[in-house]
Motif scaffolding. Structure first.
Motif, PDB file in Angstrom:
ATOM      1  N   GLU A 184       3.350   9.320  -7.878  1.00 18.25           N
ATOM      2  CA  GLU A 184       3.855   8.662  -6.363  1.00 18.25           C
ATOM      3  C   GLU A 184       2.729   9.895  -4.904  1.00 18.25           C
TER       4      GLU A 184
ATOM      5  N   GLY B 235       0.443   7.910  -2.386  1.00 17.56           N
ATOM      6  CA  GLY B 235       0.859   8.097  -1.258  1.00 17.56           C
ATOM      7  C   GLY B 235       1.613   7.604  -0.832  1.00 17.56           C
ATOM      8  N   SER B 236       2.452   6.601  -1.605  1.00 18.81           N
ATOM      9  CA  SER B 236       3.389   6.100  -1.536  1.00 18.81           C
ATOM     10  C   SER B 236       5.314   7.109  -1.731  1.00 18.81           C
ATOM     11  N   ILE B 237       4.695   7.911  -1.974  1.00 21.57           N
ATOM     12  CA  ILE B 237       5.734   9.117  -2.125  1.00 21.57           C
ATOM     13  C   ILE B 237       6.582   9.345  -0.126  1.00 21.57           C
TER      14      ILE B 237
ATOM     15  N   LEU C  10      11.195  14.305   5.996  1.00 21.22           N
ATOM     16  CA  LEU C  10       9.426  14.389   4.536  1.00 21.22           C
ATOM     17  C   LEU C  10       9.561  16.181   4.469  1.00 21.22           C
TER      18      LEU C  10
ATOM     19  N   ASN D 246      -1.174   6.094   6.297  1.00 22.70           N
ATOM     20  CA  ASN D 246      -1.402   4.711   6.285  1.00 22.70           C
ATOM     21  C   ASN D 246      -0.021   3.853   5.738  1.00 22.70           C
TER      22      ASN D 246
ATOM     23  N   GLU E 197       0.885   3.483   2.394  1.00 22.27           N
ATOM     24  CA  GLU E 197       0.449   3.545   0.924  1.00 22.27           C
ATOM     25  C   GLU E 197       1.454   2.800  -0.118  1.00 22.27           C
ATOM     26  N   LEU E 198       1.075   1.035  -0.167  1.00 26.65           N
ATOM     27  CA  LEU E 198       1.897   0.873  -0.718  1.00 26.65           C
ATOM     28  C   LEU E 198       1.661   0.272  -2.294  1.00 26.65           C
ATOM     29  N   TYR E 199       2.167  -0.180  -3.113  1.00 26.77           N
ATOM     30  CA  TYR E 199       2.150  -0.673  -4.219  1.00 26.77           C
ATOM     31  C   TYR E 199       0.701  -1.657  -4.811  1.00 26.77           C
TER      32      TYR E 199
ATOM     33  N   PHE F 251      11.960  -1.751  -1.649  1.00 23.16           N
ATOM     34  CA  PHE F 251      12.469  -0.491  -0.683  1.00 23.16           C
ATOM     35  C   PHE F 251      13.941  -1.590  -0.120  1.00 23.16           C
TER      36      PHE F 251
END
Lengths: 326, 300
Positions: A133, A137-139, B52, B84, B86-88, B100
């Motif tokens: 993750e 970067g999906s974290i 975050l 960006n 950053e998807l899977y 999601f």
């Protein structure tokens, strides 16, 4: 929570990690089945009979001959001695220690994969559950959600437990089905001795009792599952701590291999018995093989592994919930 | 109505304080720009807003819910893209959205199709994300941010990597979200022209502090300039410098704009025999403004 586990499963399956593990297992089982088959053939040629008593007697004689050799190391000699006594015990009670058939093969395969092969397969899954993750970067998208962080990590951990169970089941099914083609599918009820003890005074058969092979196999699966969960949890912790999946895998791999090497040379360094790698061969306690360091017992190893597990859990969850994500 | 309130937020890493007390508020229906040079603390601030990074001190509240105490409730009202999207890549666009959506308590399934058509991804939604162009990923990123019907949308560099047509489309889309749906949108960008065209209000951040927050027009008009085309130019400069500060442009003179005085100065010039061939009011680019406010802190 079920939603979150579904998510993790979705990602795990989409990346075909379990398929890869399944393929590795199948290839190895085919290889080992062939090797086993060759061994049987050679023995047949050498002894001219398929009678297991003759074969076992021959093995005992071979081992005793080796023991008279003064140049073999002491701990190896001890190990041989235990094995001879065990084989003699089987012979005396007229019970075949290795009834040919898929269940015996599966048991053997399981007992031999507990400290290296199986941990490696589990590592493939555990070590990038969290770190991937980070590398994708999906974290950032995963944690900026109306879900507490510990829940996200727990869902990943539950997924890991499920994956470990699936891998173990896969190992059982694949090795049973493939080896059965050659050795036949019978042998579930074959008698097996359980309860051998290795004490300071030597090999102890006082608590030995006969149980059907399927029960023994079940016990094997139980302790293997436990060992696998501990290795999985440790890889999981490394995955939380190290951003790079490759580095994480390297760390666990190094530890496991170090364990395999150490177990052959630490009989005099007794505090090494607290290392998790030396406690993984739980099946040895069940079938009565000598432990790497004398004085180690099943309960001891289970306790040591449980402590490592607990530490890994505490570290994983505290770090993950506190960590600043950059 | 205040949708996002940031009060005296600080972040210290080791001994270094990288965010030194940031304050601002967002209202519903506005697009708020977040502008600063690289390393000013934009992304760190955005990461604190999205949970975050934990602030060392200060408070962030979203629709009245404190981010620290009521994390879940606060995050229910926020959608975001940090840097960006950053998807899977190994999942399809639809699977990404399902993923999601499962993380939103009480999600209603018809919202899924709503969001997909809102960002115009109907055609490709069942393709793997790794086959998407950057613009499509950006749109899918917005789709996932909008899934939970948020009141606050945080977009970090939303036009990054888009082509000019994509940038214009994105700008229109963001304005529509704010005007029609009443969302508060916080946009950070290093493209100053972008902020100028897109935002209602802007906060200028430098070295970990907000140095100015105001309406974009107000900020710009306070710095409005007058451009003079004069002949002969030297004589014109001599005359004008009696009244105000004059700088020399390319064949022009630049003074401050003063509505009352400009005509007076012009008459003076003409009466002294200087030909006035042009007088133009000019709003400064945000860029110039920025340099002026930060005293030359670099921006790219």
């Amino acid at each position: 929570m079920i939603n979150l586990v579904q998510n993790e499963m979705l990602k795990l399956l989409a990346r075909k990690r379990l398929v890869i593990v399944g393929i590795i297992l199948s290839v190895l089982v085919i290889l080992f089945t062939y090797a086993q088959f060759q061994t049987v053939q050679t023995q047949l040629k050498k002894l001219g009979t398929t009678d297991w008593r003759t074969a076992l007697q021959q093995q005992i004689v071979d081992a005793q001959n080796r023991m008279t050799n003064s140049r073999i190391p002491d701990d190896f000699k001890e190990e041989l001695e235990v094995r001879v006594k065990q084989q003699q015990y089987y012979l005396d009670n007229d019970i075949n220690p290795a009834v040919p058939g898929a269940p015996s093969f599966t048991r053997q395969f399981l007992e031999n994969s507990i400290d290296l092969l199986l941990p490696l397969l589990i590592m493939v899954i555990a070590s990038d559950l969290v770190s991937s993750e980070f590398s994708i970067g999906s974290i950032k998208l995963l944690l900026a959600r109306p879900v507490k962080r510990w829940k996200i990590l727990l869902s990943k951990y539950i997924t890991l437990l499920l994956a470990i169970s699936v891998i173990l089941a896969l190992l059982g099914v694949v090795s049973y089905l493939i080896s059965g083609i050659v050795f036949g599918y019978k042998g579930w009820t074959a008698p097996v001795f359980a309860g051998f003890k290795i004490t300071d005074t030597g090999f102890d058969t006082s608590a030995a009792n006969v149980i059907p092979q399927w029960r023994f196999l079940l016990m094997d699966f139980g302790v293997v599952w436990f060992a696998a969960v501990v290795v999985g949890t440790l890889s999981f912790m490394v995955s939380v701590l190290v951003r790079s999946t490759a580095a994480g895998m390297g760390i666990i791999l190094a530890l496991l291999i170090a364990g395999a090497i150490l177990s052959n040379m630490v009989s005099s360094w007794t505090s090494a018995k607290y290392l998790f790698m030396l406690n993984l061969r739980l099946t040895d306690y069940l079938n009565g093989s000598p432990p790497p360091i004398s004085g180690m017992t099943l309960t001891f190893s289970l306790m040591v592994l449980a402590v490592w597990w607990l530490l890994a859990m505490i570290v994983s969850f505290t770090v993950f919930t506190k960590k600043d994500i950059y | 109505m205040i949708t996002l309130a940031v009060k005296d937020v600080r972040k210290r890493i080791g001994k270094k304080e990288i965010i030194k007390g940031i304050n601002f508020e967002l209202y519903d229906g506005e697009v708020f720009g977040f502008l600063g040079p690289n390393g000013a603390g934009k992304t760190t601030t955005i990461r604190m807003l999205t949970g975050l990074i934990k602030p060392t001190s200060g408070s962030i509240s979203i629709c009245g819910w404190d981010l620290k105490k009521d994390f879940t409730k606060a995050m229910m009202n926020m959608g975001c893209i940090v840097e960006n999207p950053e998807l899977y890549g190994f999942l399809t666009g639809y699977e990404n959205l399902v993923h999601f959506a499962r993380m939103i308590p009480g999600f209603e399934n018809n919202r899924m199709n709503e969001v997909i058509s809102l960002v115009g991804l109907n055609q490709r939604i069942h393709d793997k994300v790794k086959t998407y162009s950057l613009g499509m990923r950006q749109r899918l990123g917005i789709a996932q941010a909008l899934l939970g019907n948020p009141k606050v949308l945080i977009l970090d560099e939303p036009t990054n990597g888009l082509d000019p047509a994509g940038i214009r489309e994105m700008r229109q889309f963001i304005r529509e979200l704010a005007e029609r749906e009443g969302l508060s949108v916080l946009v950070s960008s290093h493209l100053l022209s972008e902020i100028q065209l897109l935002c209602d209000r802007v906060a200028i951040i430098s070295k970990g502090t907000v140095i100015k927050t105001d309406r974009v027009e107000a900020l710009l008009s306070s710095q409005e300039k007058m451009i003079w085309n004069l002949n002969p130019i030297d004589k014109g400069e001599e005359i004008l410098s009696k009244y105000t500060e004059v700088t020399r442009g390319e064949g022009t003179l630049i003074t401050e704009f003063d509505e009352d005085q400009a005509a007076e100065w012009c008459r003076e010039l003409v009466s002294l025999g200087v030909r006035v061939t042009g007088m133009n009011r000019k709003l400064p680019a945000l860029e110039d403004l920025f340099l002026e406010l930060t005293g030359g802190d670099s921006i790219d």
